[in-house]
Every structure is written in C-alpha cells, then in structure tokens.
Design a protein around this motif. Structure first.
Motif, PDB file in Angstrom:
ATOM      1  N   ASP A  55      -0.934  -0.988 -18.564  1.00  0.00           N
ATOM      2  CA  ASP A  55       0.064  -0.021 -19.017  1.00  0.00           C
ATOM      3  C   ASP A  55       1.433  -0.546 -18.598  1.00  0.00           C
ATOM      4  N   ARG A  56       1.943  -1.468 -19.372  1.00  0.00           N
ATOM      5  CA  ARG A  56       3.113  -2.260 -18.965  1.00  0.00           C
ATOM      6  C   ARG A  56       4.354  -1.446 -18.605  1.00  0.00           C
ATOM      7  N   PRO A  57       4.630  -0.308 -19.228  1.00  0.00           N
ATOM      8  CA  PRO A  57       5.797   0.469 -18.781  1.00  0.00           C
ATOM      9  C   PRO A  57       5.715   0.919 -17.326  1.00  0.00           C
ATOM     10  N   LEU A  58       4.511   0.901 -16.731  1.00  0.00           N
ATOM     11  CA  LEU A  58       4.363   1.291 -15.320  1.00  0.00           C
ATOM     12  C   LEU A  58       4.485   0.106 -14.364  1.00  0.00           C
ATOM     13  N   ARG A  59       4.650  -1.088 -14.903  1.00  0.00           N
ATOM     14  CA  ARG A  59       4.713  -2.262 -14.033  1.00  0.00           C
ATOM     15  C   ARG A  59       5.989  -2.267 -13.187  1.00  0.00           C
ATOM     16  N   VAL A  60       5.821  -2.668 -11.945  1.00  0.00           N
ATOM     17  CA  VAL A  60       6.939  -2.796 -11.003  1.00  0.00           C
ATOM     18  C   VAL A  60       6.761  -4.105 -10.248  1.00  0.00           C
ATOM     19  N   VAL A  61       7.857  -4.805 -10.024  1.00  0.00           N
ATOM     20  CA  VAL A  61       7.852  -6.033  -9.230  1.00  0.00           C
ATOM     21  C   VAL A  61       8.833  -5.860  -8.074  1.00  0.00           C
ATOM     22  N   ILE A  62       8.356  -6.081  -6.845  1.00  0.00           N
ATOM     23  CA  ILE A  62       9.198  -5.938  -5.654  1.00  0.00           C
ATOM     24  C   ILE A  62       9.196  -7.266  -4.902  1.00  0.00           C
ATOM     25  N   SER A  63      10.361  -7.709  -4.495  1.00  0.00           N
ATOM     26  CA  SER A  63      10.491  -8.969  -3.754  1.00  0.00           C
ATOM     27  C   SER A  63      10.903  -8.689  -2.316  1.00  0.00           C
ATOM     28  N   TYR A  64      10.330  -9.496  -1.406  1.00  0.00           N
ATOM     29  CA  TYR A  64      10.646  -9.358   0.021  1.00  0.00           C
ATOM     30  C   TYR A  64      11.087 -10.709   0.560  1.00  0.00           C
ATOM     31  N   ASP A  65      12.110 -10.693   1.383  1.00  0.00           N
ATOM     32  CA  ASP A  65      12.642 -11.919   1.969  1.00  0.00           C
ATOM     33  C   ASP A  65      11.548 -12.660   2.733  1.00  0.00           C
ATOM     34  N   ALA A  66      11.482 -13.969   2.501  1.00  0.00           N
ATOM     35  CA  ALA A  66      10.423 -14.767   3.114  1.00  0.00           C
ATOM     36  C   ALA A  66      10.581 -14.887   4.621  1.00  0.00           C
ATOM     37  N   ASP A  67      11.778 -14.715   5.133  1.00  0.00           N
ATOM     38  CA  ASP A  67      12.005 -14.886   6.571  1.00  0.00           C
ATOM     39  C   ASP A  67      11.977 -13.571   7.336  1.00  0.00           C
ATOM     40  N   THR A  68      12.467 -12.489   6.714  1.00  0.00           N
ATOM     41  CA  THR A  68      12.585 -11.220   7.443  1.00  0.00           C
ATOM     42  C   THR A  68      11.610 -10.152   6.951  1.00  0.00           C
ATOM     43  N   GLY A  69      11.071 -10.316   5.753  1.00  0.00           N
ATOM     44  CA  GLY A  69      10.200  -9.293   5.189  1.00  0.00           C
ATOM     45  C   GLY A  69      10.958  -8.110   4.632  1.00  0.00           C
ATOM     46  N   ARG A  70      12.292  -8.210   4.559  1.00  0.00           N
ATOM     47  CA  ARG A  70      13.113  -7.116   4.042  1.00  0.00           C
ATOM     48  C   ARG A  70      13.090  -7.128   2.515  1.00  0.00           C
ATOM     49  N   GLU A  71      13.050  -5.939   1.903  1.00  0.00           N
ATOM     50  CA  GLU A  71      13.074  -5.853   0.439  1.00  0.00           C
ATOM     51  C   GLU A  71      14.405  -6.381  -0.087  1.00  0.00           C
ATOM     52  N   ILE A  72      14.324  -7.310  -1.032  1.00  0.00           N
ATOM     53  CA  ILE A  72      15.542  -7.900  -1.583  1.00  0.00           C
ATOM     54  C   ILE A  72      15.668  -7.710  -3.097  1.00  0.00           C
ATOM     55  N   GLY A  73      14.666  -7.116  -3.715  1.00  0.00           N
ATOM     56  CA  GLY A  73      14.751  -6.907  -5.156  1.00  0.00           C
ATOM     57  C   GLY A  73      13.629  -6.025  -5.655  1.00  0.00           C
ATOM     58  N   ARG A  74      13.930  -5.288  -6.717  1.00  0.00           N
ATOM     59  CA  ARG A  74      12.931  -4.405  -7.318  1.00  0.00           C
ATOM     60  C   ARG A  74      13.282  -4.253  -8.797  1.00  0.00           C
ATOM     61  N   SER A  75      12.270  -4.368  -9.644  1.00  0.00           N
ATOM     62  CA  SER A  75      12.511  -4.187 -11.076  1.00  0.00           C
ATOM     63  C   SER A  75      11.324  -3.465 -11.705  1.00  0.00           C
ATOM     64  N   GLY A  76      11.632  -2.648 -12.690  1.00  0.00           N
ATOM     65  CA  GLY A  76      10.614  -1.913 -13.424  1.00  0.00           C
ATOM     66  C   GLY A  76      11.021  -1.771 -14.873  1.00  0.00           C
ATOM     67  N   GLN A  77      10.376  -0.876 -15.575  1.00  0.00           N
ATOM     68  CA  GLN A  77      10.630  -0.698 -16.994  1.00  0.00           C
ATOM     69  C   GLN A  77      12.082  -0.352 -17.272  1.00  0.00           C
ATOM     70  N   GLY A  78      12.690   0.485 -16.432  1.00  0.00           N
ATOM     71  CA  GLY A  78      14.063   0.903 -16.659  1.00  0.00           C
ATOM     72  C   GLY A  78      15.077  -0.202 -16.481  1.00  0.00           C
TER      73      GLY A  78
ATOM     74  N   ARG B 274       0.831  -1.210   0.000  1.00  0.00           N
ATOM     75  CA  ARG B 274       0.000   0.000   0.000  1.00  0.00           C
ATOM     76  C   ARG B 274       0.861   1.254   0.000  1.00  0.00           C
ATOM     77  N   ALA B 275       1.946   1.200   0.737  1.00  0.00           N
ATOM     78  CA  ALA B 275       2.822   2.372   0.839  1.00  0.00           C
ATOM     79  C   ALA B 275       3.509   2.686  -0.491  1.00  0.00           C
ATOM     80  N   GLU B 276       3.650   1.693  -1.369  1.00  0.00           N
ATOM     81  CA  GLU B 276       4.330   1.899  -2.647  1.00  0.00           C
ATOM     82  C   GLU B 276       3.464   2.678  -3.642  1.00  0.00           C
ATOM     83  N   ARG B 277       2.144   2.632  -3.488  1.00  0.00           N
ATOM     84  CA  ARG B 277       1.211   3.327  -4.395  1.00  0.00           C
ATOM     85  C   ARG B 277       1.490   2.977  -5.862  1.00  0.00           C
ATOM     86  N   LEU B 278       1.538   1.691  -6.146  1.00  0.00           N
ATOM     87  CA  LEU B 278       1.784   1.220  -7.507  1.00  0.00           C
ATOM     88  C   LEU B 278       0.508   1.309  -8.339  1.00  0.00           C
ATOM     89  N   ALA B 279       0.679   1.258  -9.648  1.00  0.00           N
ATOM     90  CA  ALA B 279      -0.466   1.293 -10.558  1.00  0.00           C
ATOM     91  C   ALA B 279      -1.298   0.031 -10.391  1.00  0.00           C
TER      92      ALA B 279
END
Length: 442
Positions: free
Chosen positions: A302-325, A269-274
């Motif tokens: 609107d695929r150029p706005l797509r973002v994928v964010i990964s969070y560690d399964a054990d800690t919930g820490r962000e471990i990856g993020r990818s988007g159009q760029g 929710r905090a990311e406010r993604l499309a």
C-alpha cells in the motif's frame, strides 16, 4: 436494429478488423497476465503461507537484533548484512536479508532467541515467480517490451471493442446481459463481458505503464525535464533490478563507532509503520539510492502508507523522514495507481475487485478465441474482410495518432504492421486471400 449506411458499415468493418488483429495478438497475453496478476494480488497471504514454519515463535528469552544478525551471518560465511525485517506479528521470526558471496540474496529466519530456523531464496517465493512472469515473461528486457506492447494493443482492443459493442438501437439483452439462446451465447458473453470489464481493465493497463520499460523510461525522463521530481521513484522500471554493493555494506558494518542495530530497531518499533518494516545499515543500497545513514523503511504494498526515516550513522539521531505527502503530486498519483494494481489499496476489497477483473478478462479472452475458431472459414485465417467501400476514418485516425504518441510500443508495432501489409502481404495473392485483404462486397 438500426440499418447502417455503406459508409457506416465500412467504418464498422474497418474497426472490427483492427479489433480482431489487436485481439489476435493480445488475447494469449491477456490470459497469462490475468492468471499471474490474479495470483500476485494475494502476495501477502502467499508470502505468509511460505513463511509458516517461522511463525508462532516463543518470545521467552529473546535476544537483541544484533545477536540475531550475527547468527544469520555465521550460518552463511562470507555473507553481508543487507537488512533486518521486523516481525509483522507477535510470534513471527525476524528475517535477516543477506547478500551471499556468489552475488545472490538469501532470507534467513532467526528465532527470537537467536537460533537460525531456516532460509529461503527470495527469488523462489511464489509471488516473486509470478511477478517475473507478469512483468517480463522470464525474458528480461525483451520480455518487458513484449508485455508493454501487449498492454498497448490491449488499449486498442478495448476501445475498438466498445465501439463494436455500442447498442445502435438494440435492447438490453445482448448488450448489458448475455442472451442464452443457441448461437448467441458466445458472442454475447464476449461483448457483455468486454463492456463490464472495460473500465477496470483500462485502470489496470494505465497503472501498469510506469513499470513498462520504454514508457517508464520516457516517463522518468519527462518527470525530470518538467521538474516533477521530489526524491527518487520507489518502483522499478521494466526488468531493472537493484544492485547490492556488498563491499560497501561490509565496510560500514565493520566500523566500531557506528550506533548499533539494536538502537535503530528499537526506534523502528516505536514508529509502528505499516509492515513489512526493514532496517538497513549504512551503505546498503536500495531503489532509493545508497545511503550512508541507517534507514528504516516501510515496504508495504500500500504505497501511499510508505515512510522512509534516516538516522545519522554516528549518533543515531533522526536526520530525515519522507512519506506520501513529501512526493510530487505526479508520484503520489502513481503510488495510488500501483497500490490499486497490486490489490493493496483497500485491503481484501481491492483484492477481490482485482480478482474479478482478472476472471472477466480470462472470460473475454477465451470467448474471443472460441468465437474466432467457430466463425473461421475453412482454408481462411478468419479475419473480417476489408470493406468494399473505403471507410471515412478521419476521427479514428486522430484517436490512433494520439494513442500512438502516448504509447511508443504501439506506434512502433503499428507502423511495422501497416508497412508489412502494404508492401508485402497485399502483393502475394495467396496470403492476401488467406488474411482477408481482398475487399468484400457490402
């Protein structure tokens, strides 16, 4: 009007003949694809209309997402949690996507207070039905090949049609706008509409190629061989479908130490993604592969706005993020092309441009069929006759060879048509005359 030489006339008749045959095969599919494509342009509006019963919900007494998921799972014993879709607008019910024990999927809508409001089989959405018709004619891989073949021949039809349309000394009437005189209307409507829609239609045909079964597989291989790969594609090819590893989902969700869904939804929710935004548990597969981390993904058209964010399964820490760029430039271009094709790149402007293109293509197809029917001689198929003087088509051959090299289904079917004509059709007198394969005078 300029007078054509015998050689120019022969070339004109030859191209006209191939335009006729391309249109004969393509026009029925043009109508089907234009109608279904025109409907699919409005997928966001159609989906919201079908989900109207699950909107305008009170937020008073809202419970945690994990409670909502538990309610959905309890309503379908033996099901497995696949994803949680965040409400796109205030008042929308969250949607829990479940894998059922019979291998099918179900969208379950749960009120903010944790009460199951209803469910929908995702395959019954209007947008899903027209998409399957549009992409595979309800015929799986074979249907995908047929659609790809029709699209390949549509490119031939457009290019040959532009050659036939070329003014050659004519005035603007009948070239840029139709004449409404008796006897000229249908011809002009076909030619003028073809001219105005040709550019938009070519864009649609080219942007559809990455989805095509044969072309898409070849493109995927070429991307790998040329080193144009940065991550997996997020579009499907042909009639392929994502697999759902329900056992993996169940195993991972059963681990008590995994961070809860509530934490990941709060981060999403905090990311406010499309919208739509999906939260997937560890082990839930999608087209980006099976991840053993929590995944938050914007699944917007609107695929150029797509973002994928990964969070560690054990800690919930962000471990990856990818988007159009983060994609390879080739994939970035494909994303823009697909977004335009689906009417999502510029909102309602893109939708209206796509709808106008679809309507013009339907007009082109209908006028072409009427022209053929009205001009068709009695007891004849109505194809333009073979010219008496052999046409010099060296330049045309080069264009056809280039197109065939880029469009494998065109090459395959073109070879089949030429072989059938030379080895069979020309050797049967009745068939030869009916198809107009006997050279005409002039």
């Amino acid at each position: 009007m300029a007078v054509r030489t015998p050689q120019a006339n022969a070339l004109y008749r030859t191209i006209w003949r191939w335009h006729f045959y391309a249109g004969l095969f393509v026009l029925p599919f043009i109508i089907i694809l234009s109608v279904t494509g025109g409907i699919f342009l409005f997928k966001p509006q159609l989906d919201r209309w079908q989900e109207r019963a699950f909107q305008n919900q009170s937020q008073t007494g809202a419970v945690a997402p994990s409670v909502q998921v538990d309610a959905a799972l309890a309503a379908f014993p033996g099901s497995h949690f696949d994803s949680y879709r965040l409400p796109a607008q205030t008042g929308d019910a969250p949607m829990v996507h479940l894998g059922l024990d019979d291998g099918t999927m179900r969208d379950v809508y749960v009120s903010p207070q944790g009460r199951v409001l209803g469910s929908i089989d995702p395959d019954t959405f209007i947008s899903a039905i027209v998409q399957r018709i549009h992409g595979e004619l309800f015929a799986g891989k074979i249907g995908s090949w047929i659609v790809e073949t029709a699209g390949s021949w549509a490119i031939v039809m457009i290019l040959s049609g532009l050659y036939l349309w070329w003014p050659r000394g004519r005035l603007m009437a009948g070239v840029v706008w139709p004449r409404f005189a008796k006897g000229a209307l249908w011809r002009d409507l076909h030619a003028v509409t073809g001219f105005w829609v040709s550019g938009l239609a070519m864009i649609l045909l080219v942007t559809a190629l990455p989805w095509a079964g044969v072309w898409g597989d070849a493109f995927k291989t070429a991307r790998t061989q040329m080193g144009w790969v940065k991550g997996k594609t997020d579009w499907k090819i042909g009639a392929e479908h994502a697999e759902h590893d329900h056992a993996a989902m169940l195993r991972r969700m059963a681990e008590p130490d995994a961070p809860g869904l509530d934490l990941i939804v709060a981060k999403a929710r905090a990311e406010r993604l499309a919208a739509p935004v999906l939260v997937r548990p560890p082990g839930a597969p999608d087209r980006m592969g099976t991840s053993m981390a929590w995944t938050v993904k914007s699944d917007t058209q609107d695929r150029p706005l797509r973002v994928v964010i990964s969070y560690d399964a054990d800690t919930g820490r962000e471990i990856g993020r990818s988007g159009q760029g983060d994609k390879h430039p080739i994939d970035q271009a494909v994303a823009y092309g697909i977004a335009w094709h689906e009417g999502a790149l510029f909102g309602w402007v893109n939708q209206l441009a796509g709808l106008l293109t679809a309507l013009m293509l339907i007009c082109l197809a209908v006028s072409g069929i009427i022209l053929w029917w009205r001009r068709r001689p009695e007891s004849r198929f109505g194809a333009p006759p073979v010219p008496a003087v052999p046409a010099r088509i060296g330049g045309v051959v080069v264009i056809v060879v280039v197109l065939a090299a880029m469009l494998p289904m065109l090459a395959l079917t073109l070879g089949g048509v030429l072989l059938a004509e030379w080895l069979v059709l020309r050797r049967i007198a009745a068939v030869r005359d009916w198809l107009g394969l006997r050279p005409a005078n002039g």
